[in-house]
Design an enzyme around this catalytic site. Structure first.
Site, PDB file in Angstrom:
ATOM      1  N   SER A  62       6.983   1.507   8.262  1.00 59.74           N
ATOM      2  CA  SER A  62       7.039   3.499   8.652  1.00 59.74           C
ATOM      3  C   SER A  62       6.111   3.591   9.437  1.00 59.74           C
ATOM      4  CB  SER A  62       6.634   3.846   7.318  1.00 59.74           C
ATOM      5  OG  SER A  62       6.912   3.174   6.082  1.00 59.74           O
TER       6      SER A  62
HETATM    7  N1  SAH Z   1       4.724   0.453   4.310  1.00 60.81           N
HETATM    8  C1  SAH Z   1       5.546  -0.797   4.817  1.00 60.81           C
HETATM    9  C2  SAH Z   1       6.388  -0.248   4.422  1.00 60.81           C
HETATM   10  C3  SAH Z   1       7.880  -1.310   4.074  1.00 60.81           C
HETATM   11  S1  SAH Z   1       9.424  -0.515   3.458  1.00 60.81           S
HETATM   12  C4  SAH Z   1       5.361  -1.530   6.205  1.00 60.81           C
HETATM   13  O1  SAH Z   1       5.108  -0.204   6.708  1.00 60.81           O
HETATM   14  O2  SAH Z   1       5.361  -1.656   6.604  1.00 60.81           O
HETATM   15  C5  SAH Z   1       9.623  -1.135   2.429  1.00 60.81           C
HETATM   16  C6  SAH Z   1       9.080  -2.436   1.620  1.00 60.81           C
HETATM   17  O3  SAH Z   1       9.146  -2.561   0.284  1.00 60.81           O
HETATM   18  C7  SAH Z   1      10.384  -3.467   1.948  1.00 60.81           C
HETATM   19  O4  SAH Z   1       9.254  -4.171   3.266  1.00 60.81           O
HETATM   20  C8  SAH Z   1      10.646  -4.290   1.014  1.00 60.81           C
HETATM   21  O5  SAH Z   1      11.143  -5.421   0.755  1.00 60.81           O
HETATM   22  C9  SAH Z   1       9.761  -3.330  -0.054  1.00 60.81           C
HETATM   23  N2  SAH Z   1       9.905  -3.989  -2.047  1.00 60.81           N
HETATM   24  C10 SAH Z   1      11.252  -3.013  -2.186  1.00 60.81           C
HETATM   25  N3  SAH Z   1      11.220  -3.283  -2.854  1.00 60.81           N
HETATM   26  C11 SAH Z   1      10.130  -4.472  -3.575  1.00 60.81           C
HETATM   27  C12 SAH Z   1       9.258  -4.960  -4.946  1.00 60.81           C
HETATM   28  N4  SAH Z   1       9.594  -4.438  -6.481  1.00 60.81           N
HETATM   29  N5  SAH Z   1       8.369  -5.169  -4.956  1.00 60.81           N
HETATM   30  C13 SAH Z   1       7.624  -5.513  -3.829  1.00 60.81           C
HETATM   31  N6  SAH Z   1       8.588  -4.848  -2.475  1.00 60.81           N
HETATM   32  C14 SAH Z   1       9.415  -4.191  -2.583  1.00 60.81           C
END
Ligand code: SAH
Length: 218
Positions: A62
């Site tokens: 993000s």
């Molecule tokens: N806060 C993280 C955001 C990553 S984007 C950062 O800044 O690095 C959102 C993430 O949620 C992705 O890595 C995706 O794989 C994960 N995601 C999506 N659905 C999910 C679920 N049901 N359970 C766990 N992770 C999930």
């Protein structure tokens, strides 16, 4: 104000987030200064730019201003000794920052659906000062469906969700401590960043902080 916090170094990026009024917590600022965003952005990316950066598998870390807002909203629930759950931990950047804030008597748990990202996030965390908390088990990243939360280490003082839920997942609400706070994007398309406080009597208070655009919680 957002998107304008670029820096040439991690220190400059954090200073700009603070100057713009996004990052309001001294403890969060201190932790952000210790965790170098460059450790979580693949080579060739722009780690100190205030924008999301690709980390592979169609996922982005993000933007710093979003991390800043969420840290400011959660800071009172990330005090030393507290426990925190980061759903969709992705790059592992926030889980690492959380772990430094709650410290060696606290607990920071990241849940990520994509095993390769979880593995990479552990490598990234090992490059900085949160490494010791990974070794001691105070910080852990698990591969699982975040909609179920992670009851084993709950309940939590703080829950951060980094992907948008169509509806608020009930297990997450159940795993929030009385007195605790959750920050979660809810909705489809443009979403609401919802702040949920569980009061000491167990009742729930909610407000929408702003409109956001996150990837969906799968
Ligand atoms: N806060 C993280 C955001 C990553 S984007 C950062 O800044 O690095 C959102 C993430 O949620 C992705 O890595 C995706 O794989 C994960 N995601 C999506 N659905 C999910 C679920 N049901 N359970 C766990 N992770 C999930």
């Amino acid at each position: 104000m957002s998107w304008r916090c670029h820096g040439n170094t991690n220190q400059e990026l954090v200073a700009n987030l603070q100057r713009s009024g996004i990052l309001t917590s001294i403890a969060a600022t201190h932790a952000m200064l210790q965790i170098d965003r460059a450790h979580f952005v693949p080579d060739g990316g722009s780690p100190y730019e205030d924008s999301p950066q690709s980390i592979g598998h169609g996922v982005t870390i993000s933007a710093p201003h979003m991390h800043g807002y969420c840290l400011s909203l959660l800071a009172d629930h990330l005090k030393p000794g507290m426990s925190v759950l980061d759903i969709g931990s992705g790059s592992g950047y926030l889980a690492a920052i959380f772990s430094l804030m709650v410290g060696e008597n606290g607990r920071s748990v990241g849940i990520e659906l994509i095993p390769q990202l979880a593995e990479k996030s552990i490598e990234s965390i090992r490059r900085g000062p949160a490494s010791k908390l990974l070794e001691s088990g105070q910080l852990a990243i698990h591969v699982a469906d975040g909609k179920m939360g992670f009851a084993d280490a709950g309940p939590y003082d703080a829950i951060h969700v980094g992907a948008a839920a169509a509806e608020l997942p009930k297990p997450l609400l159940d795993q929030l401590k009385p007195g605790g706070r959750m920050v979660i994007p809810v909705g489809t398309g443009f979403q609401d960043l919802v702040v949920i406080d569980k009061l000491l009597d167990g009742s729930i208070k909610k407000h929408v902080e702003m409109n956001v655009r996150y990837v969906p919680l799968i």
